[in-house]
Write an enzyme that holds these catalytic residues in place. Structure first.
Site, mmCIF file in Angstrom:
data_model
loop_
_atom_site.group_PDB
_atom_site.id
_atom_site.type_symbol
_atom_site.label_atom_id
_atom_site.label_comp_id
_atom_site.label_asym_id
_atom_site.label_seq_id
_atom_site.Cartn_x
_atom_site.Cartn_y
_atom_site.Cartn_z
ATOM 1 N N SER A 77 -10.340 4.900 8.720
ATOM 2 C CA SER A 77 -10.285 4.561 7.297
ATOM 3 C C SER A 77 -11.662 4.253 6.724
ATOM 4 C CB SER A 77 -9.339 3.382 7.067
ATOM 5 O OG SER A 77 -9.768 2.254 7.795
ATOM 6 N N THR A 196 -10.388 -0.526 4.043
ATOM 7 C CA THR A 196 -11.785 -0.727 3.655
ATOM 8 C C THR A 196 -12.497 -1.791 4.466
ATOM 9 O OG1 THR A 196 -11.029 -0.260 1.432
ATOM 10 C CG2 THR A 196 -13.193 -1.282 1.646
ATOM 11 N N THR A 214 -15.488 2.921 2.597
ATOM 12 C CA THR A 214 -14.164 3.421 2.980
ATOM 13 C C THR A 214 -14.111 4.942 2.905
ATOM 14 O OG1 THR A 214 -11.784 3.172 2.516
ATOM 15 C CG2 THR A 214 -13.221 3.384 0.634
ATOM 16 N N ARG A 224 -9.916 12.029 -5.658
ATOM 17 C CA ARG A 224 -9.460 10.651 -5.892
ATOM 18 C C ARG A 224 -10.531 9.644 -5.436
ATOM 19 N NH1 ARG A 224 -8.658 5.799 -2.641
ATOM 20 N NH2 ARG A 224 -7.088 4.550 -3.689
ATOM 21 N N THR A 247 -9.582 -5.071 -0.451
ATOM 22 C CA THR A 247 -9.040 -4.051 0.441
ATOM 23 C C THR A 247 -7.619 -3.763 -0.008
ATOM 24 O OG1 THR A 247 -8.593 -3.512 2.756
ATOM 25 C CG2 THR A 247 -8.249 -5.798 2.113
ATOM 26 N N GLY A 248 -7.131 -2.581 0.312
ATOM 27 C CA GLY A 248 -5.774 -2.237 -0.089
ATOM 28 C C GLY A 248 -5.775 -1.111 -1.105
HETATM 29 N N1 GLY Z 1 -9.401 0.208 -1.045
HETATM 30 C C1 GLY Z 1 -9.799 1.498 -0.721
HETATM 31 C C2 GLY Z 1 -9.242 2.554 -1.570
HETATM 32 O O1 GLY Z 1 -8.261 2.361 -2.241
HETATM 33 O O2 GLY Z 1 -9.796 3.632 -1.570
#
Ligand code: GLY
Length: 337
Positions: A77, A196, A214, A224, A247-248
């Site tokens: 990730s 992340t 990330t 995206r 994060t998330g």
């Molecule tokens: N928090 C990382 C993302 O949504 O790309």
């Protein structure tokens, strides 16, 4: 006689100055600290702590820290082994910020293994804050970063497995973080997908900095971009107040300018813990249905070295390193127990 008078005067001034220096030191001892999201933050903190222990700047520390998971071939990730988008392209996002409002970021950057260092170059070498896509790649190459194929055989195999079902639908996972992969799922991306790396550091001179890196949502739409490369969303630093990272699900963090919000709440007098809680609660209150199935976590550090963290779902942990805590992993509190 004149010589003696001068000597006495000089001694008095020197003594007053040394008294002042002593008072200033006693009044504001800085206790350096490094915190990072997730358990893989332990290794990031170790690298950052070496910089801080050597008397280095927090900015150098967070860059060094962020490079560790970026290079980790087991981390799907963040960085070079990150899972690709739905079309098989690995694209990376990162940003970095110091206590003087100096910041830089890159988004949708392909073929470069260390986006955090490219973000640092954006900060240092350009009048801009954010470079994206092909322009970011061109800049990275001009700066001497090697262009590489980042899709590893393991990532490609996982992607090809995903192509069989193509379930592009974030679903909450209260155990493992990220975009909520289904608990106990056998789908690629549902394990080891810890999201992340956000890292915050306070150095021995009281300087704050942060970094965030990330590969974003596995199997995302091409192009995206989440919160991580966006100053104010995935990361924010105010040298007079504190720093925050997230994060998330990045879309939810962008909606409430999450990291900026956490720092502003600290400015209003909240502790890092209370600030993270309020920022999460804004998401829960404004998006109650979505919040049931997604994960967002905030991590914050203020200028006194106090730390706070809070998430929507259980399972979010952070790593802390300071003079007392070595490689400590701390479970964050959450809205859903
Ligand atoms: N928090 C990382 C993302 O949504 O790309």
């Amino acid at each position: 006689m004149t010589d003696r008078r001068d000597f006495v005067k000089a001694s008095l001034v020197a003594s007053a100055l040394s008294g002042l220096a002593g008072t200033a030191k006693a009044a504001s001892p800085v206790k350096p600290v490094v915190v990072s999201t997730w358990d893989f933050g332990v290794a990031a903190n170790q690298a950052a702590w070496s910089v801080i222990q050597g008397g280095g700047h927090a900015l150098d520390a967070v860059e060094a820290g962020a490079r560790v998971p970026e290079a980790d071939m087991k981390n799907h990730s963040v960085g070079r082994a990150g899972y690709p988008d739905r079309d098989g392209h690995v694209s990376l996002d990162a940003c970095i910020m110091d206590e003087q409002w100096r910041c830089g970021g890159v988004a949708a950057l392909e073929h470069i293994a260390h986006p955090i260092s490219v973000a640092r170059r954006v900060l240092e070498k350009t009048p801009h804050v954010l470079l994206v896509g092909d322009g970011a790649l061109q800049f990275a190459i001009e700066q001497g970063f090697p262009k590489e194929e980042l899709l590893t055989p393991e990532s490609e195999a996982a992607w090809r497995e995903w192509l069989k079902v193509q379930n592009y639908q974030p679903v909450a996972n209260s155990e493992m973080s990220t975009y909520g992969h289904v608990p106990n799922s056998k789908m690629p991306g549902d394990e080891h997908n810890h999201d992340t790396l956000g890292i915050l550091a306070l150095d021995g001179q009281g300087r704050l900095s942060g970094a965030c890196t990330t590969s974003g949502m596995a199997w995302k739409l091409r192009g995206r971009v989440g919160d991580s490369p966006i100053i104010g969303a995935g990361l924010y630093v105010d040298g007079e107040i504190g720093a925050a990272t997230s994060t998330g699900v990045g879309e939810e963090v962008i909606r409430n300018a999450g990291s900026f919000l956490v720092v502003e709440l600290m400015r209003q007098g909240r502790s890092p813990q209370k600030a993270c809680e309020e920022a999460v609660m804004r998401i829960v209150r404004r998006r109650p249905e979505a919040a049931k199935t997604l994960q967002v976590g905030f991590l914050a550090l203020n200028t006194k070295g106090q730390v706070g963290a809070f998430a929507i779902q259980k399972g979010f942990v952070y790593a802390q390193r300071d003079a007392k805590a070595t490689d400590t992993v701390v479970p964050a509190k959450s809205f859903f127990a």
